[in-house]
Design a protein around this motif. Structure first.
Motif, PDB file in Angstrom:
ATOM      1  N   TYR A  55       0.756  -1.508   0.426  1.00  0.00           N
ATOM      2  CA  TYR A  55       0.336   0.365   0.400  1.00  0.00           C
ATOM      3  C   TYR A  55       0.632   1.474   0.216  1.00  0.00           C
ATOM      4  O   TYR A  55       0.412   2.528  -0.794  1.00  0.00           O
ATOM      5  CB  TYR A  55      -1.163  -0.257   1.598  1.00  0.00           C
ATOM      6  CG  TYR A  55      -0.315   0.792   2.778  1.00  0.00           C
ATOM      7  CD1 TYR A  55      -0.281   2.119   3.003  1.00  0.00           C
ATOM      8  CD2 TYR A  55       0.995  -0.365   3.740  1.00  0.00           C
ATOM      9  CE1 TYR A  55       0.323   2.252   3.705  1.00  0.00           C
ATOM     10  CE2 TYR A  55       1.034  -0.015   4.689  1.00  0.00           C
ATOM     11  CZ  TYR A  55       1.290   1.034   4.598  1.00  0.00           C
ATOM     12  OH  TYR A  55       1.743   2.004   6.155  1.00  0.00           O
ATOM     13  N   ASP A  58       1.756   3.082  -3.449  1.00  0.00           N
ATOM     14  CA  ASP A  58       0.963   3.732  -4.217  1.00  0.00           C
ATOM     15  C   ASP A  58       0.816   5.157  -3.704  1.00  0.00           C
ATOM     16  O   ASP A  58       0.559   5.390  -4.493  1.00  0.00           O
ATOM     17  CB  ASP A  58      -0.572   3.160  -3.581  1.00  0.00           C
ATOM     18  CG  ASP A  58      -1.604   1.779  -4.384  1.00  0.00           C
ATOM     19  OD1 ASP A  58      -0.150   1.850  -5.098  1.00  0.00           O
ATOM     20  OD2 ASP A  58      -1.609   1.406  -4.462  1.00  0.00           O
ATOM     21  N   SER A  75      -6.829  -6.244  -5.280  1.00  0.00           N
ATOM     22  CA  SER A  75      -6.423  -7.513  -4.576  1.00  0.00           C
ATOM     23  C   SER A  75      -6.775  -8.993  -5.271  1.00  0.00           C
ATOM     24  O   SER A  75      -7.732  -8.993  -6.387  1.00  0.00           O
ATOM     25  CB  SER A  75      -7.660  -7.591  -3.480  1.00  0.00           C
ATOM     26  OG  SER A  75      -7.360  -6.317  -1.677  1.00  0.00           O
ATOM     27  N   ASP A 108      -0.955  -8.104   5.262  1.00  0.00           N
ATOM     28  CA  ASP A 108      -1.733  -7.195   5.087  1.00  0.00           C
ATOM     29  C   ASP A 108      -2.988  -7.719   4.671  1.00  0.00           C
ATOM     30  O   ASP A 108      -2.409  -8.330   3.306  1.00  0.00           O
ATOM     31  CB  ASP A 108      -0.949  -5.759   3.999  1.00  0.00           C
ATOM     32  CG  ASP A 108      -1.973  -5.030   3.502  1.00  0.00           C
ATOM     33  OD1 ASP A 108      -2.672  -5.412   4.041  1.00  0.00           O
ATOM     34  OD2 ASP A 108      -1.744  -4.174   3.162  1.00  0.00           O
ATOM     35  N   ARG A 110      -5.447  -6.043   2.626  1.00  0.00           N
ATOM     36  CA  ARG A 110      -6.023  -6.328   1.830  1.00  0.00           C
ATOM     37  C   ARG A 110      -5.008  -6.790   0.606  1.00  0.00           C
ATOM     38  O   ARG A 110      -4.919  -7.208  -0.358  1.00  0.00           O
ATOM     39  CB  ARG A 110      -5.352  -4.972   1.412  1.00  0.00           C
ATOM     40  CG  ARG A 110      -6.060  -3.504   1.808  1.00  0.00           C
ATOM     41  CD  ARG A 110      -5.686  -2.634   1.877  1.00  0.00           C
ATOM     42  NE  ARG A 110      -4.546  -2.366   2.909  1.00  0.00           N
ATOM     43  CZ  ARG A 110      -4.272  -1.242   3.561  1.00  0.00           C
ATOM     44  NH1 ARG A 110      -4.610  -0.434   2.725  1.00  0.00           N
ATOM     45  NH2 ARG A 110      -3.060  -1.714   4.678  1.00  0.00           N
ATOM     46  N   GLU A 111      -3.676  -7.619   0.607  1.00  0.00           N
ATOM     47  CA  GLU A 111      -2.930  -8.611   0.084  1.00  0.00           C
ATOM     48  C   GLU A 111      -2.918  -9.922  -0.105  1.00  0.00           C
ATOM     49  O   GLU A 111      -3.608 -10.644  -1.153  1.00  0.00           O
ATOM     50  CB  GLU A 111      -1.607  -8.177  -0.050  1.00  0.00           C
ATOM     51  CG  GLU A 111      -0.937  -6.370   0.374  1.00  0.00           C
ATOM     52  CD  GLU A 111       0.693  -6.565  -0.382  1.00  0.00           C
ATOM     53  OE1 GLU A 111       0.998  -7.328  -0.741  1.00  0.00           O
ATOM     54  OE2 GLU A 111       1.240  -5.653   0.970  1.00  0.00           O
TER      55      GLU A 111
END
Ligand code: SF4
Ligand SMILES: [Zn+2]
Length: 340
Positions: A55, A58, A75, A108, A110-111
């Motif tokens: 993240y 980004d 994702s 994480d 989100r990953e």
């Protein structure tokens, strides 16, 4: 352009568009490499999963990191991660050391979502002796780690990209999101849970001279060693779409000399205590990687690898080449703005 605006511009340009399902079913890469478990030399199975990626990349990203190009731009679903894992397991031959990377943080959500993390740990449980994954420090908590400890019957090793213990170098030159203290505290949390902590140290971030970068790694080894089981020195190699590459193309960055890697291992061996000290340079001997004169590179790389595997650093003292004197001059003259 200021370093700050340069970092944000580079981060904007390198981000991939959201990928389709076919791309998301394939991992980025997989290979087998030499490693050590204690005094045993073993084969390590390395897997890079394709996820949304880091993240932080980004928002700004680190000055040497181009991993964002290996990400999905969104994702991965649990089904897509399961398929990547299944394809990887087809190539897995019970190597005792397994390293799973994601171009970001394995912890994480989100990953890699929680159930996929557990499935990955379970898949290697009973087959590998040690499972390593990398994460940013804020995700290394009892909540994320305890389920993995249950799922994997063996040693878990948590890798943290500390890079340096100097807060100014870390924030202004490496562009990390967290402070050195947050990394050291994360390593302490990891070890308090009975897991192994591995720290990466970066040799030669941009804007440091060769001499300053050697001093920075040596100070970092001394300061970080009490918090980590292993410290790995990563000399910078020039990745696509990074601040380092931008500077390199304008003649403002040279990757570190392999002599500098030798120097930090030789001198760091005296201050690391019981912590393992290793270096496995990526792109060693190449123009865009850490290199010497071209003639001695292969021999010096072999000696660095052997020292890392055996933890015997005295053979490094015997290395020599005429280019060593050039490296010495470069270290002395670079701060004066004179090229040796
Ligand atoms: S080095 Fe790590 S924290 Fe920095 S941008 Fe790359 S993946 Fe993210
Ligand atoms: Zn040489």
């Amino acid at each position: 352009m200021t370093p700050e605006s340069l970092a944000r511009a580079v981060a904007r340009d390198r981000r991939p568009e959201p990928a389709g399902p076919e791309t998301a079913r394939r991992y980025v890469n997989q290979w087998v490499e030499r490693e050590a478990l204690g005094s045993d030399e073993v084969r390590a199975f390395v897997l890079i999963l394709k996820t949304r990626g880091c993240y932080w990349a980004d928002l700004k990203g680190c000055s040497m990191c181009g991993y964002a190009k290996d990400t999905l731009g969104r994702s991965a679903t649990p089904a897509e991660l399961a398929e990547q894992l299944a394809r990887a397991l087809d190539r897995y031959h019970d190597e005792p050391y397994v390293k799973v990377y994601t171009s970001g943080s394995f912890l994480d959500d989100r990953e890699v979502d929680r159930s996929s993390r557990r499935a990955i740990a379970t898949a290697f449980s009973g087959r590998a002796r040690r499972l390593l994954f990398e994460t940013l420090p804020e995700f290394a908590t009892a909540e994320t780690l305890a389920p993995l400890r249950e799922a994997f019957a063996g040693e878990l090793e948590v890798a943290l990209g500390l890079e340096t213990t100097d807060p100014v170098v870390l924030a202004r030159f490496v562009h990390k999101s967290a402070s050195p203290t947050e990394y050291l505290e994360a390593a302490d949390r990891v070890r308090a849970l009975g897991l192994r902590a591995k720290g990466y140290l970066l040799l030669k971030p941009p804007y440091l001279t060769e001499e300053e970068s050697v001093a920075d790694v040596l100070a970092s080894i001394e300061r970080a060693a009490p918090h980590f089981d292993t410290l790995s020195v990563n000399p910078v190699h020039i990745q696509n779409g990074t601040v380092v590459e931008w500077l390199y193309h304008r003649g403002r960055y040279r990757p570190p000399w392999l002599w500098s890697v030798v120097e930090v291992l030789r001198r760091g061996a005296g201050t690391r205590g019981t912590t393992r000290l290793v270096s496995f340079p990526t792109a060693g001997g190449l123009r865009r990687g850490p290199h010497n004169c071209g003639t001695c590179d292969a021999g010096v790389l072999e000696a660095i690898e052997t020292a890392s595997l055996t933890q015997e650093f005295s053979p490094l003292d015997a290395l020599d080449c005429p280019c060593r004197a050039r490296w010495e001059s470069h270290r002395a003259l670079e701060p004066l703005g004179v090229e040796a």
